[in-house]
Design a protein around this motif. Structure first.
Motif: not given
Length: 197
Positions: A75-85
């Motif tokens: 999705f070219d959206n950094e929110s996903f990786i940031k919310w992982r933790p």
């Protein structure tokens, strides 16, 4: 003590790849996540082919890494990786709460035999609560970093350096405390035995 955990080390190396990808890739979080995704795929394949004894925890971490980094890249959206933790900490927190009420003691299984600790079940159950609070606070910190819109650089430094250091320190303190309680418990048991004798 247990053997060197190669799958866990492979998982740790994915974080190193992410950190290097970020700082040597122009501080581009999407690019760093692509590096992380590639490293995660390599780690998963290596674990599946060479270290079949890999436990469910390692597979769970690898699975979440692949899912969240995959969504970020797709999705070219950094929110996903940031919310992982935050998501991982929430799952661990809820899992430990369920285990506490079902009288399941994962830390007894992990540490009692390997560290030769002799402790009553009440102490092991208390570890569930202590770690549950730790995971809750960790998730809360990550959420605050996102909500208060900290820079990507700040978030990456917390995620790959500060967070792991805090987790290691907390683990060392908890293990030292378990050793101290085990010693106290043994001394108390010996005193009771001598009094009875």
């Amino acid at each position: 003590m247990g053997k060197f955990n190669i799958p866990q080390a492979a998982l740790g190396l994915t974080s190193v790849a992410f950190l290097l990808g970020f700082f040597f890739g122009g501080k581009d979080l999407i690019f760093a996540t692509k590096v992380l995704l590639g490293a995660g795929v390599v780690a998963a394949v290596a674990c599946a082919v060479f270290w079949r004894q890999t436990n469910w925890k390692t597979w769970g971490m690898l699975g979440s890494l692949l899912i969240f980094s995959g969504l970020t890249v797709y999705f070219d959206n950094e929110s996903f990786i940031k919310w992982r933790p935050t998501v991982i900490n929430a799952v661990l927190c809820i899992g430990l709460a369920v285990m506490y009420y079902s009288k399941t003691m994962p830390f007894k299984y992990l540490f009692a035999k390997h560290l030769e600790l002799d402790l009553p079940d009440s102490v092991w159950l208390r570890q569930n609560i202590i770690w549950m609070v730790y995971f809750f606070i960790s998730g809360l910190i990550n959420t605050a970093l996102i909500v208060f819109n900290i820079s990507n650089e700040g978030w990456v430094i917390y995620k790959t350096i500060i967070g792991p250091i805090l987790a290691t320190l907390f683990s060392v303190i908890m293990i030292a405390n378990l050793y101290r309680e085990s010693k106290r418990h043994r001394e108390s048991a010996e005193k009771s035995k001598n009094l009875e004798g």
